[in-house]
Design a protein around this motif. Structure first.
Motif, PDB file in Angstrom:
ATOM      1  N   ARG A  92       5.674 -18.601  -3.006  1.00 44.58           N
ATOM      2  CA  ARG A  92       4.428 -19.154  -3.553  1.00 44.58           C
ATOM      3  C   ARG A  92       3.223 -18.349  -3.062  1.00 44.58           C
ATOM      4  N   ALA A  93       3.349 -17.740  -1.907  1.00 42.26           N
ATOM      5  CA  ALA A  93       2.235 -16.991  -1.309  1.00 42.26           C
ATOM      6  C   ALA A  93       2.146 -15.580  -1.893  1.00 42.26           C
ATOM      7  N   GLY A  94       2.047 -15.479  -3.225  1.00 42.21           N
ATOM      8  CA  GLY A  94       1.791 -14.170  -3.815  1.00 42.21           C
ATOM      9  C   GLY A  94       2.801 -13.672  -4.824  1.00 42.21           C
ATOM     10  N   TYR A  95       3.905 -14.388  -5.038  1.00 36.47           N
ATOM     11  CA  TYR A  95       4.923 -13.869  -5.953  1.00 36.47           C
ATOM     12  C   TYR A  95       5.188 -14.785  -7.149  1.00 36.47           C
ATOM     13  N   LEU A  96       5.376 -16.063  -6.915  1.00 37.44           N
ATOM     14  CA  LEU A  96       5.663 -17.024  -7.985  1.00 37.44           C
ATOM     15  C   LEU A  96       4.711 -18.207  -7.867  1.00 37.44           C
ATOM     16  N   ARG A  97       4.360 -18.773  -9.013  1.00 35.87           N
ATOM     17  CA  ARG A  97       3.404 -19.884  -9.005  1.00 35.87           C
ATOM     18  C   ARG A  97       4.018 -21.163  -8.437  1.00 35.87           C
ATOM     19  N   ALA A 140      21.390 -11.614  13.865  1.00 32.65           N
ATOM     20  CA  ALA A 140      20.129 -12.004  14.490  1.00 32.65           C
ATOM     21  C   ALA A 140      19.655 -13.377  14.016  1.00 32.65           C
ATOM     22  N   GLY A 141      20.336 -13.953  13.007  1.00 30.04           N
ATOM     23  CA  GLY A 141      19.979 -15.286  12.523  1.00 30.04           C
ATOM     24  C   GLY A 141      19.008 -15.284  11.358  1.00 30.04           C
ATOM     25  N   TYR A 142      18.924 -14.174  10.625  1.00 31.84           N
ATOM     26  CA  TYR A 142      17.997 -14.054   9.502  1.00 31.84           C
ATOM     27  C   TYR A 142      18.747 -13.816   8.195  1.00 31.84           C
ATOM     28  N   VAL A 143      18.096 -14.178   7.091  1.00 33.18           N
ATOM     29  CA  VAL A 143      18.579 -13.856   5.754  1.00 33.18           C
ATOM     30  C   VAL A 143      17.585 -12.867   5.163  1.00 33.18           C
ATOM     31  N   ALA A 144      18.092 -11.719   4.704  1.00 34.45           N
ATOM     32  CA  ALA A 144      17.232 -10.732   4.047  1.00 34.45           C
ATOM     33  C   ALA A 144      17.105 -11.135   2.583  1.00 34.45           C
ATOM     34  N   PHE A 145      15.893 -11.546   2.180  1.00 30.08           N
ATOM     35  CA  PHE A 145      15.668 -12.050   0.826  1.00 30.08           C
ATOM     36  C   PHE A 145      14.693 -11.127   0.093  1.00 30.08           C
ATOM     37  N   PRO A 146      14.951 -10.826  -1.186  1.00 32.08           N
ATOM     38  CA  PRO A 146      14.059  -9.927  -1.933  1.00 32.08           C
ATOM     39  C   PRO A 146      12.619 -10.439  -1.950  1.00 32.08           C
ATOM     40  N   GLY A 200      16.891 -12.364 -10.879  1.00 30.62           N
ATOM     41  CA  GLY A 200      16.841 -11.278  -9.902  1.00 30.62           C
ATOM     42  C   GLY A 200      16.813 -11.744  -8.462  1.00 30.62           C
ATOM     43  N   LEU A 201      16.421 -12.972  -8.235  1.00 28.51           N
ATOM     44  CA  LEU A 201      16.353 -13.508  -6.871  1.00 28.51           C
ATOM     45  C   LEU A 201      17.557 -14.382  -6.537  1.00 28.51           C
ATOM     46  N   THR A 202      18.253 -14.852  -7.560  1.00 28.05           N
ATOM     47  CA  THR A 202      19.395 -15.740  -7.359  1.00 28.05           C
ATOM     48  C   THR A 202      20.616 -14.918  -6.951  1.00 28.05           C
ATOM     49  N   GLY A 203      21.316 -15.352  -5.887  1.00 27.58           N
ATOM     50  CA  GLY A 203      22.508 -14.640  -5.441  1.00 27.58           C
ATOM     51  C   GLY A 203      23.035 -15.170  -4.131  1.00 27.58           C
ATOM     52  N   SER A 204      24.018 -14.436  -3.581  1.00 27.55           N
ATOM     53  CA  SER A 204      24.621 -14.793  -2.292  1.00 27.55           C
ATOM     54  C   SER A 204      23.989 -13.960  -1.191  1.00 27.55           C
ATOM     55  N   TYR A 205      23.662 -14.623  -0.098  1.00 28.58           N
ATOM     56  CA  TYR A 205      23.019 -13.985   1.041  1.00 28.58           C
ATOM     57  C   TYR A 205      23.701 -14.472   2.318  1.00 28.58           C
ATOM     58  N   THR A 206      23.880 -13.558   3.276  1.00 26.42           N
ATOM     59  CA  THR A 206      24.559 -13.905   4.524  1.00 26.42           C
ATOM     60  C   THR A 206      23.557 -13.965   5.670  1.00 26.42           C
ATOM     61  N   VAL A 207      23.735 -14.950   6.546  1.00 26.01           N
ATOM     62  CA  VAL A 207      22.918 -15.035   7.760  1.00 26.01           C
ATOM     63  C   VAL A 207      23.449 -13.968   8.715  1.00 26.01           C
ATOM     64  N   GLU A 250      15.245 -27.209   4.980  1.00 24.34           N
ATOM     65  CA  GLU A 250      14.197 -26.444   5.667  1.00 24.34           C
ATOM     66  C   GLU A 250      14.120 -25.020   5.127  1.00 24.34           C
ATOM     67  N   MET A 251      15.291 -24.437   4.873  1.00 24.63           N
ATOM     68  CA  MET A 251      15.336 -23.077   4.308  1.00 24.63           C
ATOM     69  C   MET A 251      14.744 -23.047   2.904  1.00 24.63           C
ATOM     70  N   GLU A 252      15.075 -24.041   2.085  1.00 27.07           N
ATOM     71  CA  GLU A 252      14.520 -24.111   0.725  1.00 27.07           C
ATOM     72  C   GLU A 252      12.995 -24.146   0.779  1.00 27.07           C
ATOM     73  N   THR A 253      12.459 -24.942   1.675  1.00 30.19           N
ATOM     74  CA  THR A 253      11.005 -25.062   1.822  1.00 30.19           C
ATOM     75  C   THR A 253      10.387 -23.746   2.283  1.00 30.19           C
ATOM     76  N   MET A 254      10.994 -23.095   3.277  1.00 33.53           N
ATOM     77  CA  MET A 254      10.457 -21.834   3.795  1.00 33.53           C
ATOM     78  C   MET A 254      10.425 -20.758   2.716  1.00 33.53           C
ATOM     79  N   ILE A 255      11.538 -20.608   1.990  1.00 34.30           N
ATOM     80  CA  ILE A 255      11.604 -19.573   0.952  1.00 34.30           C
ATOM     81  C   ILE A 255      10.610 -19.872  -0.167  1.00 34.30           C
ATOM     82  N   ALA A 256      10.525 -21.127  -0.584  1.00 36.78           N
ATOM     83  CA  ALA A 256       9.576 -21.507  -1.643  1.00 36.78           C
ATOM     84  C   ALA A 256       8.135 -21.222  -1.211  1.00 36.78           C
ATOM     85  N   GLN A 257       7.787 -21.536   0.035  1.00 34.53           N
ATOM     86  CA  GLN A 257       6.425 -21.285   0.527  1.00 34.53           C
ATOM     87  C   GLN A 257       6.105 -19.798   0.531  1.00 34.53           C
ATOM     88  N   LYS A 258       7.071 -18.981   0.974  1.00 36.92           N
ATOM     89  CA  LYS A 258       6.832 -17.532   1.020  1.00 36.92           C
ATOM     90  C   LYS A 258       6.732 -16.951  -0.385  1.00 36.92           C
TER      91      LYS A 258
END
Length: 191
Positions: free
Chosen positions: A99-104, A69-75, A59-66, A89-97
């Motif tokens: 991890r903060a309440g959605y996935l272990r 404004a320079g942002y990616v809208a991610f579920p 459900g989270l895997t897919g294509s996303y466009t920047v 850097e993007m991989e780290t940011m998404i993983a941290q977010k």
């Protein structure tokens, strides 16, 4: 023809020649940052389309466009700042977010699905916006745009590139590499 008339004609010719030469030197050779930017990790910007994969999360895997404004809208986590960031850097940011309440322990991988366009203008067959391909040189870009026009300067071109948030223009050889988002301008030759 009088000597005074010949002298004023010669002075006018010299003035026109010096103006023409001064106009040719309005752009300097590309700064060192131009070549350094081509060997740095790719930095994202508006128009890049990313393939983001979260291991075992279809459900989270897919294509996303920047976006512009320079942002990616991610579920789940909303807008993720992307402009100027590398893929890791993007991989780290998404993983941290996540991890903060959605996935272990989210495993996020990102690759560029489609790079932002390059723009080719001036003395070419068909000026316009074209798809960027990794490893593209100025000469490849000109070929995609229909080649040189009969009046084109075929030795050097002017490339405008965004480097560290600054827009810089420099004169480069046609064998130089270009980057996604570059604008290539082929000048008219003088003779």
């Amino acid at each position: 023809m009088t000597f005074a008339r010949l002298k004023s004609g010669l002075a006018l010719g010299i003035a026109l020649l010096s103006i023409t030469i001064a106009g040719c030197s309005s752009y300097e050779p590309a700064p060192r940052a131009f070549s350094e930017a081509t060997i740095q990790p790719y930095r994202l910007d508006s128009g890049d389309r990313l393939r983001i994969s979260v291991f075992e999360q279809a459900g989270l895997t897919g294509s996303y466009t920047v976006d512009q404004a320079g942002y990616v809208a991610f579920p789940l986590i909303g807008s993720v700042p992307s402009r100027g960031h590398t893929l890791s850097e993007m991989e780290t940011m998404i993983a941290q977010k996540l991890r903060a309440g959605y996935l272990r322990d989210p495993d996020v991988t990102i690759e560029v699905d489609r790079y932002r366009s390059v723009f080719i203008m001036g003395e070419v067959g068909q000026s316009g916006q074209y798809s960027y391909v990794p490893g593209m040189t100025v000469q490849n870009a000109i070929a995609v745009a229909g080649g040189f026009s009969p009046r084109a300067n075929q030795r050097t071109v002017d490339v405008t590139r965004k480097i560290n948030g600054r827009i810089i223009t420099g004169r480069v050889s046609i064998s130089d590499p270009i980057m996604a988002g570059d604008t290539v301008y082929v000048r008219e030759r003088l003779f």
